[in-house]
Write an enzyme that holds these catalytic residues in place. Structure first.
Site, PDB file in Angstrom:
ATOM      1  N   GLU A   1     -10.055  -9.369   3.471  1.00 52.85           N
ATOM      2  CA  GLU A   1     -10.365  -8.002   3.071  1.00 52.85           C
ATOM      3  C   GLU A   1     -11.691  -7.902   2.332  1.00 52.85           C
ATOM      4  O   GLU A   1     -11.949  -8.632   1.373  1.00 52.85           O
ATOM      5  CB  GLU A   1      -9.246  -7.427   2.186  1.00 52.85           C
TER       6      GLU A   1
ATOM      7  N   GLU B   1      -0.757 -12.545  -1.413  1.00 51.52           N
ATOM      8  CA  GLU B   1      -2.166 -12.556  -1.779  1.00 51.52           C
ATOM      9  C   GLU B   1      -2.502 -13.802  -2.593  1.00 51.52           C
ATOM     10  O   GLU B   1      -1.706 -14.243  -3.421  1.00 51.52           O
ATOM     11  CB  GLU B   1      -2.512 -11.307  -2.589  1.00 51.52           C
TER      12      GLU B   1
ATOM     13  N   SER C   1       0.831  -1.205   0.000  1.00 49.03           N
ATOM     14  CA  SER C   1       0.000   0.000   0.000  1.00 49.03           C
ATOM     15  C   SER C   1       0.865   1.254   0.000  1.00 49.03           C
ATOM     16  O   SER C   1       0.357   2.362  -0.246  1.00 49.03           O
ATOM     17  CB  SER C   1      -0.928   0.009   1.216  1.00 49.03           C
TER      18      SER C   1
ATOM     19  N   LYS D   1       3.828 -11.594   3.695  1.00 53.12           N
ATOM     20  CA  LYS D   1       2.418 -11.774   3.353  1.00 53.12           C
ATOM     21  C   LYS D   1       2.280 -11.876   1.846  1.00 53.12           C
ATOM     22  O   LYS D   1       2.944 -11.139   1.113  1.00 53.12           O
ATOM     23  CB  LYS D   1       1.571 -10.608   3.864  1.00 53.12           C
TER      24      LYS D   1
ATOM     25  N   ASP E   1       4.882  -7.254   2.790  1.00 56.11           N
ATOM     26  CA  ASP E   1       4.191  -7.768   1.607  1.00 56.11           C
ATOM     27  C   ASP E   1       5.190  -8.258   0.559  1.00 56.11           C
ATOM     28  O   ASP E   1       6.197  -7.583   0.282  1.00 56.11           O
ATOM     29  CB  ASP E   1       3.339  -6.676   0.961  1.00 56.11           C
TER      30      ASP E   1
END
Length: 271
Positions: free
Chosen positions: A189, A122, A52, A120, A90
């Site tokens: 999320e 996704e 982010s 992390k 991330d």
């Protein structure tokens, strides 16, 4: 004595124990030293060095352009600035999708060179092999399901995920797959609250919600969002705990006005 106990280092095992005790896990994002120090001092359990950074630091429209080197840079700064919080970073777009071996090299670099304590990534069951390869090699992995920002061009929209029973079932199966592969926690999320509760009760590892309802084992927000610094959009799940954009704008204008009118510096501010 209680203060010393509170300063005990947070680990992946700590998070598992928190879930078992029903103690909610507080998480926020961090990208720089001052913010990381303040978050750590405030007692935030987990600091995510998130991609982010692409939107709130670099001004990009999405997180897709964020590079491994940029995550390495931000993670180095954060990891050396905290004492208690668990530091998770991330894996950016295309740093883990090509192969498990490339994912291992990239995650290992973030651990060795940047001081990350976990990574992390996704995605669901399709990446369970990658998760297993990393965890088997001693790299803790946090999963991320629901709305996954790196897949925004595939989704084509930021709408809530898992509203249909078919998609909800798939997300639940993905969560179980990630747990079985060795993930220590999963970010959920922008999914319905009922699905967040369903997943949290179905798996033994902690769930960290961001727009996934109050029944997750913990919550995370982008720090710039909750401080009211990032104002381009305001998702429903973001609570503003401050309005720092307005406060900072006022301070900057006051400074400029004082300089331009000769009111700064005054005699007591000079040598």
């Amino acid at each position: 004595m209680s203060q010393h106990r509170e300063l005990k280092k947070v680990t992946t095992e700590s998070l598992r124990l928190m879930k078992g005790k029903g103690r909610k896990i507080a998480c926020l994002t961090a990208y720089d030293a001052i913010m990381a120090q303040l978050l750590d001092e405030a007692g935030i359990d987990l600091l995510l060095v998130g991609d982010s950074a692409g939107t709130v630091i670099q001004g990009l429209a999405t997180t897709i352009s964020v590079t491994l080197d940029q995550m390495l840079y931000h993670c180095k700064i954060v990891s050396r600035s905290v004492k208690r919080a668990l530091v998770v970073v991330d894996l950016p777009f295309l740093s883990f999708q090509v192969s498990a071996e490339e994912a291992l090299r990239n995650a290992g670099t973030l651990m060795k060179e940047a001081g990350a304590e976990a990574v992390k990534l996704e995605g669901g069951a399709v990446f369970s092999g990658v998760v297993k390869r990393l965890t088997d090699s001693g790299i803790p992995v946090m999963g991320h399901l629901g709305l996954t920002p790196q897949s925004i061009h595939s989704f084509g929209t930021y709408r809530v995920r898992g509203e249909s029973e078919e998609e909800a079932r798939r997300i639940l199966e993905d969560a179980r797959s990630l747990e079985e592969a060795g993930a220590f926690a999963i970010v959920l999320e922008k999914i319905p609250s009922a699905l967040g509760k369903r997943i949290t009760e179905a798996i033994e590892i902690p769930t960290i919600g961001i727009g996934a309802g109050p029944d997750c084992d913990g919550q995370i927000l982008v720090t710039h969002d909750m401080l009211g610094l990032f104002t381009k959009f305001h998702p429903r799940f973001v609570r503003h705990y401050a309005n720092m954009a307005e406060d900072m704008l006022h301070a900057f204008k006051s400074y400029a006005d004082d300089v331009q009118k000769g009111r700064f510096p005054e005699e007591h501010e000079s040598y």
